[in-house]
Design a protein around this motif. Structure first.
Motif, mmCIF file in Angstrom:
data_model
loop_
_atom_site.group_PDB
_atom_site.id
_atom_site.type_symbol
_atom_site.label_atom_id
_atom_site.label_comp_id
_atom_site.label_asym_id
_atom_site.label_seq_id
_atom_site.Cartn_x
_atom_site.Cartn_y
_atom_site.Cartn_z
ATOM 1 N N ALA A 204 -10.839 -24.122 16.137
ATOM 2 C CA ALA A 204 -11.674 -23.655 16.910
ATOM 3 C C ALA A 204 -12.712 -24.660 17.736
ATOM 4 C CB ALA A 204 -12.891 -22.800 16.089
ATOM 5 N N LEU A 205 -13.359 -24.353 18.765
ATOM 6 C CA LEU A 205 -14.320 -25.192 19.387
ATOM 7 C C LEU A 205 -15.897 -24.701 19.139
ATOM 8 C CD1 LEU A 205 -12.782 -25.489 22.871
ATOM 9 C CD2 LEU A 205 -12.834 -27.304 21.073
ATOM 10 N N LEU A 206 -16.632 -25.611 18.847
ATOM 11 C CA LEU A 206 -17.964 -25.353 18.563
ATOM 12 C C LEU A 206 -19.111 -25.941 19.302
ATOM 13 C CD1 LEU A 206 -18.165 -26.058 14.635
ATOM 14 C CD2 LEU A 206 -17.630 -23.742 15.787
ATOM 15 N N ARG A 207 -19.926 -25.491 19.415
ATOM 16 C CA ARG A 207 -21.185 -25.946 20.343
ATOM 17 C C ARG A 207 -22.271 -26.320 19.114
ATOM 18 N NH1 ARG A 207 -18.024 -27.687 22.695
ATOM 19 N NH2 ARG A 207 -17.512 -27.473 24.932
ATOM 20 N N PRO A 208 -23.374 -27.218 19.792
ATOM 21 C CA PRO A 208 -24.502 -27.377 18.792
ATOM 22 C C PRO A 208 -24.881 -26.097 18.107
ATOM 23 C CG PRO A 208 -24.791 -28.905 20.737
ATOM 24 C CD PRO A 208 -23.422 -27.975 20.810
ATOM 25 N N GLY A 209 -25.123 -26.154 16.729
ATOM 26 C CA GLY A 209 -25.810 -25.276 16.334
ATOM 27 C C GLY A 209 -24.907 -24.137 15.654
ATOM 28 N N GLN A 210 -23.810 -24.121 16.127
ATOM 29 C CA GLN A 210 -22.841 -23.229 15.532
ATOM 30 C C GLN A 210 -21.997 -23.874 14.366
ATOM 31 O OE1 GLN A 210 -19.838 -22.437 18.912
ATOM 32 N NE2 GLN A 210 -21.304 -21.084 20.002
ATOM 33 N N GLU A 211 -21.730 -22.975 13.375
ATOM 34 C CA GLU A 211 -20.923 -23.587 12.357
ATOM 35 C C GLU A 211 -19.918 -22.605 11.778
ATOM 36 O OE1 GLU A 211 -23.313 -23.608 8.541
ATOM 37 O OE2 GLU A 211 -24.873 -23.081 9.702
ATOM 38 N N ILE A 212 -18.885 -22.947 11.019
ATOM 39 C CA ILE A 212 -17.932 -22.333 10.343
ATOM 40 C C ILE A 212 -18.049 -22.568 8.734
ATOM 41 C CG2 ILE A 212 -15.439 -22.087 9.923
ATOM 42 C CD1 ILE A 212 -15.279 -22.338 13.095
ATOM 43 N N ASP A 213 -18.203 -21.634 7.900
ATOM 44 C CA ASP A 213 -18.141 -21.922 6.765
ATOM 45 C C ASP A 213 -17.396 -20.560 5.905
ATOM 46 O OD1 ASP A 213 -18.453 -22.348 3.936
ATOM 47 O OD2 ASP A 213 -20.644 -21.916 3.842
ATOM 48 N N VAL A 214 -15.947 -21.180 5.519
ATOM 49 C CA VAL A 214 -15.079 -20.264 5.142
ATOM 50 C C VAL A 214 -14.285 -20.689 3.695
ATOM 51 C CG1 VAL A 214 -14.549 -19.055 7.287
ATOM 52 C CG2 VAL A 214 -13.164 -20.791 6.305
ATOM 53 N N LEU A 215 -13.980 -20.030 2.885
ATOM 54 C CA LEU A 215 -13.278 -20.150 1.673
ATOM 55 C C LEU A 215 -11.809 -19.481 2.013
ATOM 56 C CD1 LEU A 215 -13.695 -21.912 -0.905
ATOM 57 C CD2 LEU A 215 -14.448 -19.854 -1.952
#
Length: 351
Positions: A204-215
């Motif tokens: 994926a592509l992110l921009r400031p403030g975006q996050e991904i947290d998965v298990l």
């Protein structure tokens, strides 16, 4: 005697060669079954099969294997191909627990993308997960975590417009997936190297403030039964060995024209007594475009055929297991199927 000889040659060709004509393919059907031709021993005989059967490994490179299987039937060759494509098990991401995902990639698309990433883990070390089991255990599940947040690079040049300079962690790669041992897996696999096969798969592509947290939970599965993501190969295919026969000498201009009709390396031109003479150097390299049939002067000088019982396999692994291991696993699976069939025959009372 000459007529009998010619008849025998014609029968041999029908049995052993698939001939490529200008308008179609001859002898495509298997005709060497018992009793079809007088004077031919076609009943199954193990000793004769063992004498004729062989496997030659032609090329083994990183992740690809090319080998010849000679002396088998199309049905067996196809069984190996299909088992390689859909029945050798692998480990793949099956469940994705999303704790936070503020990227523009929707949860289900993200889960799908994660599922397709090949995981470097030997499936033979794990059991299949039981039907209906929600929680995985250390013997049937591998756990990975992906936790990443994008932020602004405050040191970036004011006039810069390059995302690589402006942001940190703006590209989420498969290398950001880290193995989280379950239960006693650290003791079970002390020298384990569980990771995605490739580090550089863009998730994926992110921009400031975006996050991904998965298990993620990886389980063992079969492509044919569960999902295509469990397929262990990128490709597995076979073709019959090409055979090109020059029916009469081809010289000078015709030889050069003939050389251009085939793939590079198939026809070579020799210099014999000041004449250029064509000869077949390596028929194996040809793709059989049948270009030669477009040339009136050449098409009757060449016979194109394929050897019916000579299969050239090419197996390209996704990198989870080496291709030679995949082939031996496929053979074991086929043996298991045969054994199961024989056991069924023994256990069912005959009417």
């Amino acid at each position: 005697a000459a007529a009998a000889m010619a008849a025998r040659q014609a029968t041999d060709e029908m049995r052993d060669r698939v001939v490529l004509g200008e308008f179609g393919v001859r002898n495509v059907h298997t005709t060497d079954f018992p009793g079809n031709y007088p004077c031919y021993e076609d009943a199954w005989d193990q000793r004769r099969f063992e004498e004729a059967f062989r496997v030659d490994v032609i090329r083994e490179e990183e992740g690809t294997l090319e080998f010849d299987m000679v002396g088998i039937d199309a049905a067996i060759a196809n069984a190996f191909r299909r088992i390689l494509l859909a029945e050798v098990p692998t480990m793949a991401v099956e469940k994705v627990f999303v704790y936070n995902n503020t990227s523009i990639v929707q949860d289900e698309i993200l889960a799908h993308r994660l599922g397709l990433i090949p995981i470097h883990a030997d499936p033979r070390l794990f059991e299949y997960r039981n039907q209906g089991d929600e929680e995985g255990t250390e013997i049937d599940t591998l756990q990975f975590q992906l936790k990443i947040k994008c932020r602004q690079n405050l040191q970036a040049a004011k006039e810069s417009s390059d995302p690589n300079e402006l942001y940190f962690n703006h590209k989420v790669y498969s290398k950001h997936m880290t193995w989280v041992p379950l239960g006693n897996q650290t003791d079970l696999f002390p020298d384990a190297d569980f990771r995605p096969v490739h580090d550089d798969i863009l998730i994926a592509l992110l921009r400031p403030g975006q996050e991904i947290d998965v298990l993620m939970h990886c389980i063992k599965g079969i492509a044919g039964k569960d999902h295509a993501k469990f397929s262990p190969v990128a490709t597995a295919s076979y073709r019959l060995l090409p055979e090109i026969t020059l029916l009469q000498p081809v010289e000078d201009e015709a030889a050069e024209k003939l050389q251009k009709c085939f793939s590079p390396g198939v026809i070579e031109i020799q210099n014999i007594k000041g004449k250029k003479v064509a000869r077949v150097a390596n028929a194996r390299l040809d793709t059989f475009s049948r270009e030669v049939f477009r040339h009136e002067g050449l098409k009757n000088l060449v016979r194109l055929a394929r050897v019916r019982n000579h299969y050239i396999f090419s197996v390209e692994s996704t990198g989870i297991l080496p291709p030679d291991v995949l082939v031996s696993e496929a053979i074991k699976i086929l043996m298991g199927k045969c054994q199961r069939f024989l056991n069924e025959l023994d256990s069912v009372p005959m009417e």
